[in-house]
Motif scaffolding. Structure first.
Motif, PDB file in Angstrom:
ATOM      1  N   LEU A  38      -8.810  38.373 -43.408  1.00  0.00           N
ATOM      2  CA  LEU A  38      -7.519  38.902 -43.841  1.00  0.00           C
ATOM      3  C   LEU A  38      -6.306  38.194 -43.232  1.00  0.00           C
ATOM      4  CD1 LEU A  38      -8.444  42.697 -43.635  1.00  0.00           C
ATOM      5  CD2 LEU A  38      -8.436  41.225 -45.662  1.00  0.00           C
ATOM      6  N   GLY A  39      -6.545  37.247 -42.339  1.00  0.00           N
ATOM      7  CA  GLY A  39      -5.441  36.515 -41.737  1.00  0.00           C
ATOM      8  C   GLY A  39      -4.697  37.283 -40.663  1.00  0.00           C
ATOM      9  N   TRP A  40      -5.326  38.350 -40.120  1.00  0.00           N
ATOM     10  CA  TRP A  40      -4.682  39.122 -39.067  1.00  0.00           C
ATOM     11  C   TRP A  40      -4.553  38.290 -37.807  1.00  0.00           C
ATOM     12  CZ3 TRP A  40      -7.798  44.335 -39.309  1.00  0.00           C
ATOM     13  CH2 TRP A  40      -7.488  44.992 -40.505  1.00  0.00           C
ATOM     14  N   THR A  41      -3.544  38.578 -37.008  1.00  0.00           N
ATOM     15  CA  THR A  41      -3.422  37.953 -35.693  1.00  0.00           C
ATOM     16  C   THR A  41      -3.757  39.011 -34.643  1.00  0.00           C
ATOM     17  OG1 THR A  41      -1.060  38.472 -35.612  1.00  0.00           O
ATOM     18  CG2 THR A  41      -1.673  36.299 -36.443  1.00  0.00           C
ATOM     19  N   PHE A  42      -4.384  38.569 -33.564  1.00  0.00           N
ATOM     20  CA  PHE A  42      -4.827  39.473 -32.507  1.00  0.00           C
ATOM     21  C   PHE A  42      -4.189  39.100 -31.187  1.00  0.00           C
ATOM     22  CE2 PHE A  42      -7.978  40.260 -35.663  1.00  0.00           C
ATOM     23  CZ  PHE A  42      -8.358  41.579 -35.464  1.00  0.00           C
ATOM     24  N   ALA A  43      -3.763  40.126 -30.437  1.00  0.00           N
ATOM     25  CA  ALA A  43      -3.262  39.910 -29.083  1.00  0.00           C
ATOM     26  C   ALA A  43      -4.446  39.551 -28.196  1.00  0.00           C
ATOM     27  CB  ALA A  43      -2.574  41.176 -28.574  1.00  0.00           C
ATOM     28  N   ASP A  44      -4.178  38.913 -27.095  1.00  0.00           N
ATOM     29  CA  ASP A  44      -5.213  38.483 -26.160  1.00  0.00           C
ATOM     30  C   ASP A  44      -5.929  39.694 -25.584  1.00  0.00           C
ATOM     31  OD1 ASP A  44      -6.807  37.282 -24.289  1.00  0.00           O
ATOM     32  OD2 ASP A  44      -5.159  36.509 -23.077  1.00  0.00           O
ATOM     33  N   ALA A  45      -7.202  39.883 -25.920  1.00  0.00           N
ATOM     34  CA  ALA A  45      -7.967  41.031 -25.449  1.00  0.00           C
ATOM     35  C   ALA A  45      -8.225  40.968 -23.955  1.00  0.00           C
ATOM     36  CB  ALA A  45      -9.291  41.134 -26.201  1.00  0.00           C
ATOM     37  N   ASP A  46      -8.214  39.780 -23.362  1.00  0.00           N
ATOM     38  CA  ASP A  46      -8.455  39.678 -21.927  1.00  0.00           C
ATOM     39  C   ASP A  46      -7.340  40.359 -21.135  1.00  0.00           C
ATOM     40  OD1 ASP A  46     -10.795  38.287 -22.357  1.00  0.00           O
ATOM     41  OD2 ASP A  46      -9.796  36.347 -22.277  1.00  0.00           O
ATOM     42  N   ALA A  47      -6.175  40.495 -21.737  1.00  0.00           N
ATOM     43  CA  ALA A  47      -5.047  41.131 -21.054  1.00  0.00           C
ATOM     44  C   ALA A  47      -5.180  42.650 -21.065  1.00  0.00           C
ATOM     45  CB  ALA A  47      -3.733  40.724 -21.712  1.00  0.00           C
ATOM     46  N   ALA A  48      -6.012  43.179 -21.945  1.00  0.00           N
ATOM     47  CA  ALA A  48      -6.184  44.629 -22.051  1.00  0.00           C
ATOM     48  C   ALA A  48      -7.312  45.078 -21.133  1.00  0.00           C
ATOM     49  CB  ALA A  48      -6.500  45.015 -23.495  1.00  0.00           C
ATOM     50  N   ALA A  49      -7.013  46.003 -20.245  1.00  0.00           N
ATOM     51  CA  ALA A  49      -7.999  46.483 -19.288  1.00  0.00           C
ATOM     52  C   ALA A  49      -9.175  47.174 -19.973  1.00  0.00           C
ATOM     53  CB  ALA A  49      -7.343  47.436 -18.293  1.00  0.00           C
ATOM     54  N   ASP A  50      -8.923  47.810 -21.106  1.00  0.00           N
ATOM     55  CA  ASP A  50      -9.993  48.548 -21.770  1.00  0.00           C
ATOM     56  C   ASP A  50     -10.647  47.768 -22.918  1.00  0.00           C
ATOM     57  OD1 ASP A  50      -7.998  48.625 -23.670  1.00  0.00           O
ATOM     58  OD2 ASP A  50      -7.985  50.791 -23.878  1.00  0.00           O
ATOM     59  N   GLY A  51     -10.321  46.499 -23.076  1.00  0.00           N
ATOM     60  CA  GLY A  51     -10.945  45.693 -24.124  1.00  0.00           C
ATOM     61  C   GLY A  51     -10.434  45.983 -25.518  1.00  0.00           C
ATOM     62  N   THR A  52      -9.245  46.506 -25.627  1.00  0.00           N
ATOM     63  CA  THR A  52      -8.647  46.797 -26.931  1.00  0.00           C
ATOM     64  C   THR A  52      -7.956  45.550 -27.463  1.00  0.00           C
ATOM     65  OG1 THR A  52      -8.297  49.110 -26.356  1.00  0.00           O
ATOM     66  CG2 THR A  52      -6.945  48.223 -28.134  1.00  0.00           C
ATOM     67  N   TRP A  53      -8.249  45.190 -28.692  1.00  0.00           N
ATOM     68  CA  TRP A  53      -7.622  44.044 -29.350  1.00  0.00           C
ATOM     69  C   TRP A  53      -6.608  44.592 -30.349  1.00  0.00           C
ATOM     70  CZ3 TRP A  53     -10.233  38.886 -29.752  1.00  0.00           C
ATOM     71  CH2 TRP A  53     -11.290  38.764 -28.856  1.00  0.00           C
ATOM     72  N   LEU A  54      -5.325  44.430 -30.096  1.00  0.00           N
ATOM     73  CA  LEU A  54      -4.289  44.860 -31.035  1.00  0.00           C
ATOM     74  C   LEU A  54      -4.170  43.828 -32.147  1.00  0.00           C
ATOM     75  CD1 LEU A  54      -1.493  46.069 -28.596  1.00  0.00           C
ATOM     76  CD2 LEU A  54      -3.308  47.407 -29.677  1.00  0.00           C
ATOM     77  N   PHE A  55      -3.979  44.281 -33.381  1.00  0.00           N
ATOM     78  CA  PHE A  55      -3.840  43.330 -34.491  1.00  0.00           C
ATOM     79  C   PHE A  55      -2.574  43.598 -35.286  1.00  0.00           C
ATOM     80  CE2 PHE A  55      -6.244  46.770 -36.551  1.00  0.00           C
ATOM     81  CZ  PHE A  55      -5.553  46.936 -37.722  1.00  0.00           C
ATOM     82  N   ALA A  56      -2.113  42.540 -35.927  1.00  0.00           N
ATOM     83  CA  ALA A  56      -0.973  42.620 -36.839  1.00  0.00           C
ATOM     84  C   ALA A  56      -1.340  41.855 -38.110  1.00  0.00           C
ATOM     85  CB  ALA A  56       0.275  42.008 -36.204  1.00  0.00           C
ATOM     86  N   PRO A  57      -1.003  42.402 -39.280  1.00  0.00           N
ATOM     87  CA  PRO A  57      -1.222  41.660 -40.512  1.00  0.00           C
ATOM     88  C   PRO A  57      -0.382  40.385 -40.513  1.00  0.00           C
ATOM     89  CG  PRO A  57      -0.763  43.971 -40.971  1.00  0.00           C
ATOM     90  CD  PRO A  57      -0.477  43.740 -39.518  1.00  0.00           C
TER      91      PRO A  57
END
Length: 130
Positions: free
Chosen positions: A30-49
């Motif tokens: 879908l071409g989503w972009t993801f924030a760096d999951a390594d920066a999230a303590a709980d392993g959450t990957w934020l995405f944006a269309p």
């Protein structure tokens, strides 16, 4: 196109045993972009269309969903101005709700079930009552 209003789509989350694999799949599909999951303590990957300037959801690792032990699933979130008040209404209308919400990446949120067992998120964006 309707967001940021009570009752409108506000957020979505995928719970999966392998968030990295899921993130790559949706990035390629879908071409989503993801924030760096390594920066999230709980392993959450934020995405944006593609083309969006703010996150629209998250892909979360869920250790209870070990491969073969459970199914990954999406939860769609709807905006409310007061999660705690909405939880009381869910119960009063025959649904199932936790006693209180929790802080999440989109603001205050709670996973609830409707009277037929369908699950969804209620999301009170950060600063909604400020």
């Amino acid at each position: 196109d309707v967001t940021h209003r009570v009752g409108a789509y506000a957020w979505s989350e995928l719970r999966t045993p392998d968030p990295g694999r899921a993130a790559r799949f949706y990035e390629w599909l879908l071409g989503w972009t993801f924030a760096d999951a390594d920066a999230a303590a709980d392993g959450t990957w934020l995405f944006a269309p593609a083309g969006a300037d703010a996150p629209a959801g998250a892909v979360r690792g869920d250790p209870a969903l070990e491969p073969g032990a459970g199914r990954a699933a999406w939860a769609v979130g709807f905006r409310v101005d007061d999660v705690q008040g909405a939880l009381g209404r869910v119960e009063a209308l025959g649904g199932v709700a936790p006693p209180q919400g929790r802080d999440g990446p989109a603001g205050r949120e709670a996973l609830v079930a409707g009277p037929c067992g369908e699950t969804f998120l209620l999301v009170e964006p950060a600063g909604a009552r400020a």
